[in-house]
Write an enzyme that holds these catalytic residues in place. Structure first.
Site, short mmCIF file in Angstrom:
data_model
loop_
_atom_site.label_atom_id
_atom_site.label_comp_id
_atom_site.label_asym_id
_atom_site.label_seq_id
_atom_site.Cartn_x
_atom_site.Cartn_y
_atom_site.Cartn_z
N THR A 114 3.76 2.81 5.83
CA THR A 114 2.34 2.42 5.81
C THR A 114 1.80 3.41 6.71
OG1 THR A 114 0.72 0.65 6.68
CG2 THR A 114 2.91 0.63 7.41
N ARG A 159 1.38 -5.17 -6.09
CA ARG A 159 1.21 -6.34 -5.13
C ARG A 159 1.81 -7.50 -6.26
NH1 ARG A 159 -2.80 -3.43 -1.85
NH2 ARG A 159 -1.55 -3.24 0.27
N ASP A 168 -0.67 2.66 8.32
CA ASP A 168 -1.42 1.99 9.77
C ASP A 168 -0.67 1.82 10.83
OD1 ASP A 168 -3.60 1.14 8.04
OD2 ASP A 168 -2.75 -0.89 7.35
N ASP A 182 4.44 -4.83 6.36
CA ASP A 182 4.97 -6.04 6.85
C ASP A 182 5.09 -7.10 5.72
OD1 ASP A 182 2.11 -5.83 6.84
OD2 ASP A 182 2.03 -7.57 8.72
N ARG A 186 -7.18 -2.36 9.30
CA ARG A 186 -7.76 -3.68 9.21
C ARG A 186 -7.66 -4.47 10.53
NH1 ARG A 186 -7.46 -5.14 3.28
NH2 ARG A 186 -5.70 -3.64 3.52
N ASP A 214 1.43 -0.28 12.03
CA ASP A 214 1.05 -1.63 12.45
C ASP A 214 2.41 -2.36 12.73
OD1 ASP A 214 1.37 -1.87 9.88
OD2 ASP A 214 -0.23 -2.88 9.59
N GLY A 267 0.83 -1.36 -0.02
CA GLY A 267 0.05 -0.05 -0.06
C GLY A 267 0.84 1.31 -0.03
P1 ADP Z 1 2.49 -4.36 2.63
O1 ADP Z 1 3.70 -4.22 2.33
O2 ADP Z 1 1.65 -2.90 2.53
O3 ADP Z 1 1.86 -5.20 3.94
P2 ADP Z 1 1.50 -6.60 1.16
O4 ADP Z 1 1.18 -7.56 2.09
O5 ADP Z 1 0.45 -6.42 0.06
O6 ADP Z 1 1.69 -5.01 1.33
O7 ADP Z 1 2.74 -7.01 0.61
C1 ADP Z 1 3.35 -6.57 -0.91
C2 ADP Z 1 3.89 -7.55 -1.43
O8 ADP Z 1 5.02 -8.16 -0.70
C3 ADP Z 1 3.20 -8.70 -1.82
O9 ADP Z 1 2.61 -8.46 -3.11
C4 ADP Z 1 4.00 -9.75 -2.33
O10 ADP Z 1 4.75 -9.68 -3.46
C5 ADP Z 1 5.31 -9.75 -1.13
N1 ADP Z 1 5.18 -10.32 0.04
C6 ADP Z 1 4.12 -10.27 1.03
N2 ADP Z 1 4.15 -11.29 1.67
C7 ADP Z 1 5.17 -12.11 1.35
C8 ADP Z 1 5.84 -13.30 1.85
N3 ADP Z 1 5.46 -13.95 2.87
N4 ADP Z 1 6.70 -14.13 1.18
C9 ADP Z 1 7.24 -13.29 0.14
N5 ADP Z 1 6.69 -12.11 -0.32
C10 ADP Z 1 5.72 -11.63 0.23
#
Ligand code: ADP
Length: 319
Positions: free
Chosen positions: A125, A72, A127, A103, A171, A129, A11
């Site tokens: 982020t 993503r 959030d 995260d 969330r 969080d 995000g």
């Molecule tokens: P944020 O970083 O805002 O929490 P996301 O949770 O959507 O956003 O994660 C962003 C991207 O990071 C995902 O689209 C994916 O490519 C990668 N990612 C997230 N979790 C994992 C994981 N457990 N292993 C490998 N890549 C991950």
């Protein structure tokens, strides 16, 4: 280290541009080249790279969103996808990588660190969080946006003597709701970290009405559930009508506050200093206004807690 990469992932958050700018300019000061990677891990797999110099990051410090774009990537969640990413980094001569994101992005970064890529995470982020840092980039801006919205709604709430329920983002986290709720003078703040006590919410509304106050502002974090449902439940218990406003993505955009620009500038520069010093698998953050760096793996295992003093304060001030 001669060449580093930088990407924004997950995000978007206001202040990400200020962080990119700081990465590029600190790297220039240390005679390092910077490659910007578009669309986070998706661009890393596609090899969507562009060289960034000090001029490329001029005039962006005050802009919301991210000039590198964010995305993503499902492919990056696979071993095969990550192998392509690592090949691309090596082919481009990128020895160190700065990942700006939340995260999920850090989980991805950890995989790269385990494959021998030097990685530093910057928490970006709205959030707030992420454990191990008092603040994430974008949180302050989002809280300011939410407070501004609350204050506007309050004018109508006062004029019409109504109950207003305002849903803010979060969330899994009540950080925005708690900060914006206190700063916006909300009567009740409902967050996922604490059980929802409708008896207390109703008691507050009724106590307010008793002393002649006919409007009420209730802030709800999205993680608590539907604000519409909260409104219906209050209606069932009080026979009073309420109006619901869901702030949604309004909280993600906009120009970053000075606080976020300053935080992003400090964290961006610090991330590059750590890469230059040979660090990897670390997250930069801020604790009691001092720059800190934490083990990325440990940060991901911890859950950021709500400051209990702040929660108590919200209870006291809402009386
Ligand atoms: P944020 O970083 O805002 O929490 P996301 O949770 O959507 O956003 O994660 C962003 C991207 O990071 C995902 O689209 C994916 O490519 C990668 N990612 C997230 N979790 C994992 C994981 N457990 N292993 C490998 N890549 C991950």
């Amino acid at each position: 280290m001669r060449t580093i990469g930088v990407l924004t992932s997950g995000g978007d958050a206001p202040g990400m541009n200020a962080a990119i700018r700081a990465v590029v300019r600190q790297a220039a000061a240390l005679d390092m080249e910077v490659i910007g990677i578009a669309r986070g891990y998706a661009g890393l797999i596609q090899g969507d790279f562009r060289r960034l110099n000090t001029g490329s990051v001029a005039d962006i410090i005050h802009r919301g969103g991210t000039i590198l774009l964010t995305a993503r990537s499902e492919e990056f969640r696979t071993e095969a996808g990550r192998a392509i990413a690592v090949d691309n980094l090596r082919r481009e001569g990128i020895e160190g990588l700065v990942v700006i994101g939340g995260d999920g992005s850090f989980r991805g970064a950890l995989h790269l660190a385990q494959k021998g890529i030097q990685v530093i995470g910057i928490p970006g982020t709205i959030d707030n969080d992420i454990a191990g840092t008092d603040y994430t980039i974008g949180f302050d801006t989002a809280v300011n946006t939410a407070v501004e919205a609350i204050n506007r709604i309050r004018d109508t709430a006062t004029s019409h003597e109504r109950i207003f329920i305002i849903e803010v983002m979060g969330r899994n986290s009540g950080q925005i709701a708690l900060a914006a709720g206190i700063a916006g003078g909300a009567e009740s703040i409902l967050i996922p970290e604490y059980p929802v006590d409708y008896d207390r919410v109703v008691e507050r509304i009724e106590r307010g009405r008793h002393r002649g106050k006919l409007h009420s502002i209730i802030v709800v974090a999205e993680g608590v559930g539907s604000a519409l449902e909260v409104g219906r439940e209050i209606g069932r218990r009080t026979n009073l009508e309420s109006r619901v406003t869901i702030l949604g993505h309004i909280q993600r955009g906009g120009a970053p506050t000075a606080f976020d620009c300053l935080l992003a500038s400090r964290l961006g520069a610090y991330a590059v200093e750590l890469l230059a010093a040979g660090a990897s698998g670390r997250m930069v953050g801020i604790a009691a206004n001092e720059l800190v760096d934490r083990d990325l793996e440990k940060v991901l295992q911890e859950r950021k807690t709500i400051d209990p003093d702040l929660y108590r304060l919200a209870e006291v001030l809402a009386l």
